[in-house]
Design a protein around this motif. Structure first.
Motif, mmCIF file in Angstrom:
data_model
loop_
_atom_site.group_PDB
_atom_site.id
_atom_site.type_symbol
_atom_site.label_atom_id
_atom_site.label_comp_id
_atom_site.label_asym_id
_atom_site.label_seq_id
_atom_site.Cartn_x
_atom_site.Cartn_y
_atom_site.Cartn_z
ATOM 1 N N TRP B 35 83.160 12.169 58.381
ATOM 2 C CA TRP B 35 84.598 12.033 58.156
ATOM 3 C C TRP B 35 84.985 12.864 56.936
ATOM 4 C CZ3 TRP B 35 88.464 9.372 60.783
ATOM 5 C CH2 TRP B 35 88.043 8.581 61.871
ATOM 6 N N TYR B 36 86.026 13.655 57.124
ATOM 7 C CA TYR B 36 86.631 14.428 56.051
ATOM 8 C C TYR B 36 88.127 14.146 56.056
ATOM 9 C CZ TYR B 36 82.515 17.395 55.302
ATOM 10 O OH TYR B 36 81.265 17.862 54.984
ATOM 11 N N ARG B 37 88.749 14.414 54.933
ATOM 12 C CA ARG B 37 90.209 14.349 54.910
ATOM 13 C C ARG B 37 90.765 15.576 54.213
ATOM 14 N NH1 ARG B 37 91.722 9.452 50.662
ATOM 15 N NH2 ARG B 37 91.182 10.544 48.719
ATOM 16 N N GLN B 38 91.994 15.908 54.555
ATOM 17 C CA GLN B 38 92.636 17.076 53.969
ATOM 18 C C GLN B 38 94.023 16.681 53.508
ATOM 19 O OE1 GLN B 38 93.448 20.458 56.533
ATOM 20 N NE2 GLN B 38 93.229 21.884 54.809
ATOM 21 N N ILE B 39 94.191 16.745 52.214
ATOM 22 C CA ILE B 39 95.506 16.541 51.631
ATOM 23 C C ILE B 39 96.227 17.882 51.686
ATOM 24 C CG2 ILE B 39 96.702 15.933 49.481
ATOM 25 C CD1 ILE B 39 94.282 14.073 48.913
ATOM 26 N N HIS B 40 97.510 17.833 51.852
ATOM 27 C CA HIS B 40 98.309 19.030 52.109
ATOM 28 C C HIS B 40 97.952 20.199 51.200
ATOM 29 C CE1 HIS B 40 101.624 21.387 53.481
ATOM 30 N NE2 HIS B 40 102.136 21.471 52.259
ATOM 31 N N SER B 41 97.668 21.338 51.852
ATOM 32 C CA SER B 41 97.408 22.604 51.158
ATOM 33 C C SER B 41 96.169 22.569 50.259
ATOM 34 C CB SER B 41 98.618 23.019 50.313
ATOM 35 O OG SER B 41 99.706 23.315 51.153
ATOM 36 N N GLN B 42 95.217 21.713 50.596
ATOM 37 C CA GLN B 42 93.948 21.698 49.873
ATOM 38 C C GLN B 42 92.804 21.848 50.864
ATOM 39 O OE1 GLN B 42 93.462 18.367 47.189
ATOM 40 N NE2 GLN B 42 95.627 18.341 46.651
ATOM 41 N N GLY B 43 91.607 22.110 50.358
ATOM 42 C CA GLY B 43 90.439 22.136 51.219
ATOM 43 C C GLY B 43 90.036 20.728 51.621
ATOM 44 N N PRO B 44 89.366 20.573 52.738
ATOM 45 C CA PRO B 44 88.922 19.242 53.162
ATOM 46 C C PRO B 44 87.991 18.599 52.139
ATOM 47 C CG PRO B 44 88.802 20.773 54.997
ATOM 48 C CD PRO B 44 89.087 21.587 53.765
ATOM 49 N N GLN B 45 88.069 17.284 52.078
ATOM 50 C CA GLN B 45 87.254 16.497 51.159
ATOM 51 C C GLN B 45 86.323 15.614 51.956
ATOM 52 O OE1 GLN B 45 89.426 13.441 49.094
ATOM 53 N NE2 GLN B 45 87.889 13.198 47.488
ATOM 54 N N TYR B 46 85.039 15.654 51.624
ATOM 55 C CA TYR B 46 84.059 14.803 52.291
ATOM 56 C C TYR B 46 84.332 13.340 51.957
ATOM 57 C CZ TYR B 46 79.576 12.410 52.906
ATOM 58 O OH TYR B 46 78.593 11.515 53.251
ATOM 59 N N ILE B 47 84.233 12.483 52.972
ATOM 60 C CA ILE B 47 84.411 11.051 52.735
ATOM 61 C C ILE B 47 83.095 10.317 52.927
ATOM 62 C CG2 ILE B 47 85.618 8.952 53.435
ATOM 63 C CD1 ILE B 47 87.871 10.718 54.502
ATOM 64 N N ILE B 48 82.522 10.431 54.122
ATOM 65 C CA ILE B 48 81.348 9.625 54.443
ATOM 66 C C ILE B 48 80.742 10.167 55.722
ATOM 67 C CG2 ILE B 48 82.513 7.914 55.908
ATOM 68 C CD1 ILE B 48 80.969 5.724 54.316
ATOM 69 N N HIS B 49 79.471 9.866 55.961
ATOM 70 C CA HIS B 49 78.883 10.181 57.255
ATOM 71 C C HIS B 49 77.787 9.176 57.566
ATOM 72 C CE1 HIS B 49 75.735 12.220 54.899
ATOM 73 N NE2 HIS B 49 75.006 12.320 55.992
ATOM 74 N N GLY B 50 77.437 9.096 58.854
ATOM 75 C CA GLY B 50 76.401 8.161 59.271
ATOM 76 C C GLY B 50 75.814 8.557 60.601
ATOM 77 N N LEU B 51 74.656 7.988 60.895
ATOM 78 C CA LEU B 51 73.971 8.272 62.152
ATOM 79 C C LEU B 51 74.150 7.122 63.133
ATOM 80 C CD1 LEU B 51 72.149 10.206 63.737
ATOM 81 C CD2 LEU B 51 70.187 8.999 62.749
ATOM 82 N N LYS B 52 73.699 5.944 62.754
ATOM 83 C CA LYS B 52 73.910 4.796 63.631
ATOM 84 C C LYS B 52 74.171 3.505 62.870
ATOM 85 C CE LYS B 52 68.907 4.607 64.392
ATOM 86 N NZ LYS B 52 67.853 4.608 65.432
ATOM 87 N N ASN B 53 73.742 3.447 61.639
ATOM 88 C CA ASN B 53 74.022 2.260 60.837
ATOM 89 C C ASN B 53 75.377 2.384 60.174
ATOM 90 O OD1 ASN B 53 71.464 1.170 61.380
ATOM 91 N ND2 ASN B 53 70.568 2.383 59.736
ATOM 92 N N ASN B 54 75.980 1.248 59.879
ATOM 93 C CA ASN B 54 77.222 1.266 59.128
ATOM 94 C C ASN B 54 76.949 1.752 57.714
ATOM 95 O OD1 ASN B 54 78.405 0.176 61.410
ATOM 96 N ND2 ASN B 54 78.281 -1.921 60.654
ATOM 97 N N GLU B 55 77.910 2.469 57.163
ATOM 98 C CA GLU B 55 77.744 3.039 55.842
ATOM 99 C C GLU B 55 78.939 2.682 54.974
ATOM 100 O OE1 GLU B 55 75.064 4.659 54.899
ATOM 101 O OE2 GLU B 55 74.112 4.981 56.860
ATOM 102 N N THR B 56 78.692 2.569 53.692
ATOM 103 C CA THR B 56 79.768 2.285 52.730
ATOM 104 C C THR B 56 79.520 3.083 51.465
ATOM 105 O OG1 THR B 56 80.160 0.044 53.546
ATOM 106 C CG2 THR B 56 80.888 0.509 51.326
ATOM 107 N N ASN B 57 80.583 3.633 50.932
ATOM 108 C CA ASN B 57 80.508 4.262 49.612
ATOM 109 C C ASN B 57 81.769 3.902 48.839
ATOM 110 O OD1 ASN B 57 82.540 6.001 50.492
ATOM 111 N ND2 ASN B 57 81.123 7.686 50.925
ATOM 112 N N GLU B 58 81.964 4.562 47.732
ATOM 113 C CA GLU B 58 83.087 4.195 46.868
ATOM 114 C C GLU B 58 84.436 4.541 47.490
ATOM 115 O OE1 GLU B 58 80.744 6.353 46.204
ATOM 116 O OE2 GLU B 58 81.701 8.303 45.900
ATOM 117 N N MET B 59 84.444 5.377 48.478
ATOM 118 C CA MET B 59 85.705 5.770 49.103
ATOM 119 C C MET B 59 86.042 4.941 50.328
ATOM 120 S SD MET B 59 85.744 9.919 48.973
ATOM 121 C CE MET B 59 87.387 9.997 49.670
ATOM 122 N N ALA B 60 85.042 4.665 51.152
ATOM 123 C CA ALA B 60 85.342 4.090 52.454
ATOM 124 C C ALA B 60 84.115 3.443 53.072
ATOM 125 C CB ALA B 60 85.853 5.193 53.388
ATOM 126 N N SER B 61 84.354 2.799 54.221
ATOM 127 C CA SER B 61 83.271 2.271 55.042
ATOM 128 C C SER B 61 83.346 2.927 56.410
ATOM 129 C CB SER B 61 83.377 0.753 55.204
ATOM 130 O OG SER B 61 83.198 0.118 53.961
#
Lengths: 117, 111
Positions: B35-61
């Motif tokens: 998962w990435y996100r892009q705020i207007h007129s900026q480069g994409p920002q990494y949020i999180i990634h996973g293979l099969k287990n649920n994942e959580t970090n300071e930004m999201a789950s």
């Protein structure tokens, strides 16, 4: 996290001129970098994969002679838009993978907005 | 072509949880969900990634279904600064593997 920079952030040029955009990985080495283009209100479109020390791999429909890519070192890739025309006006974004850690994340630069008059 | 399907837009009230769905029914066994996100007129920002287990970090789950055909990104307490386009991407986790962006979900967080 790792940082990818781009220079310039914004460029305006006349039709027919060439423009070079630099992409640098600031605190990691990247054997592979990627170049994207984004038109207003559209998603990112992958243009090419830049490989250090070898030729870039272009996506279908992207002219390699129009968009010259040079990945001269493990921290620098350049995209040159040759003989730019107004239809080349776009937001160009590069990215690089940091493969040194376990996350293998891909980091994106802030983008370069090209306007061709 | 992108191998994911996302709703074009979603709204969320500030302070509430934002749950962004993604379908990736053709995902292969060695592909990750990014998962990435892009705020207007900026480069994409990494949020999180996973293979099969649920994942959580300071930004999201990230919640991935057991069959891995869909996932949900959860922003637990959305703020106005979370307004952005969110992209769900499936890709192998190798240094040369490219990320192919779909159309994403435009999330609008309102006061």
């Amino acid at each position: 996290g790792a940082v990818v920079s781009q220079h310039p952030s914004r460029v305006i040029c006349k039709s027919g001129t060439s423009v070079k955009i630099e992409c640098r990985s600031l605190d990691f080495q990247a054997t592979t970098m990627f170049w994207y283009r984004q038109f207003p209100k559209q998603s990112l479109m992958l243009m090419a994969t830049s490989n250090e020390g070898s030729k870039a791999t272009y996506e279908q429909g992207v002219e390699k002679d129009k968009f010259l890519i040079n990945h001269a070192s493990l921290t620098l890739s350049t995209l040159t838009v040759t003989s730019a025309h107004p239809e080349d006006s776009s937001f160009y974004i590069c990215s690089a993978r940091d493969t040194s850690g376990s996350l293998n994340e891909q980091f994106f630069g802030p983008g370069t907005r090209l306007t061709v008059l | 072509d992108a191998k994911t399907t996302q709703p074009p837009s979603m709204d969320c009230a500030e302070g509430r949880a934002a749950n962004l769905p993604c379908n990736h029914s053709t995902i292969s066994g060695n592909e990750y969900v990014y998962w990435y996100r892009q705020i207007h007129s900026q480069g994409p920002q990494y949020i999180i990634h996973g293979l099969k287990n649920n994942e959580t970090n300071e930004m999201a789950s990230l919640i991935i279904t057991e069959d891995r055909k869909s996932s949900t990104l959860i922003l637990p307490h959305a703020t106005l600064r979370d307004t952005a386009v969110y992209y769900c991407i499936v890709s192998m986790n190798t240094g040369f593997q490219k990320l192919v962006f779909g159309t994403g979900t435009r999330l609008l967080v309102s006061p």
